[in-house]
Enzyme design. Structure first.
Site: not given
Length: 124
Positions: A25, A30, A55, A88
């Site tokens: 994930d 990120y 996402k 997201h």
């Protein structure tokens, strides 16, 4: 976006190779899709054995930008498809005048991606 989402290369390799982790994930937010792509490649685990989630960040919502960002994520991850592609944060940027339409356009792009079996020609 400077953080790497708690990314640790050696821990990731260990989890995939020694612990049989198969769910990954990540997200554009990120800022570690490139690193995740490297770890997937280095692990030697066949792509079809992994379940890869990433996402879409709200700044990229909209039909065309969703498609483009999906392709960019595939390229960064070094894969031809993503198993689960999520919005997201399913709200819209404050500057957005018509949030409902922007979400609808984004969702329509997600449906397009799904109907195309997640596959695109991704330039590497």
């Amino acid at each position: 976006m400077s953080h790497k989402g708690g990314y640790s290369h050696s821990a990731f390799i260990y989890a995939l190779k020694e612990c049989d982790y198969r769910l990954i994930d990540t997200a554009v937010r990120y800022n570690n899709e490139d690193e995740i792509g490297l770890v997937v490649k280095e692990s030697g685990v066949p792509r079809e054995e992994l379940f890869l989630t990433t996402k879409l960040w709200p700044a990229q919502y909209g039909y065309e930008s969703t498609i483009i960002d999906f392709q960019k994520s595939c390229k960064r991850l070094g894969v031809d498809y993503i198993d689960l592609y999520l919005m997201h944060w399913p709200d819209c940027p404050n500057a957005c005048k018509d949030k409902r339409q922007l979400r609808a356009d984004t969702w329509r792009a997600m449906e397009t991606l799904y109907k195309q079996d997640h596959y695109f020609e991704v330039e590497r």
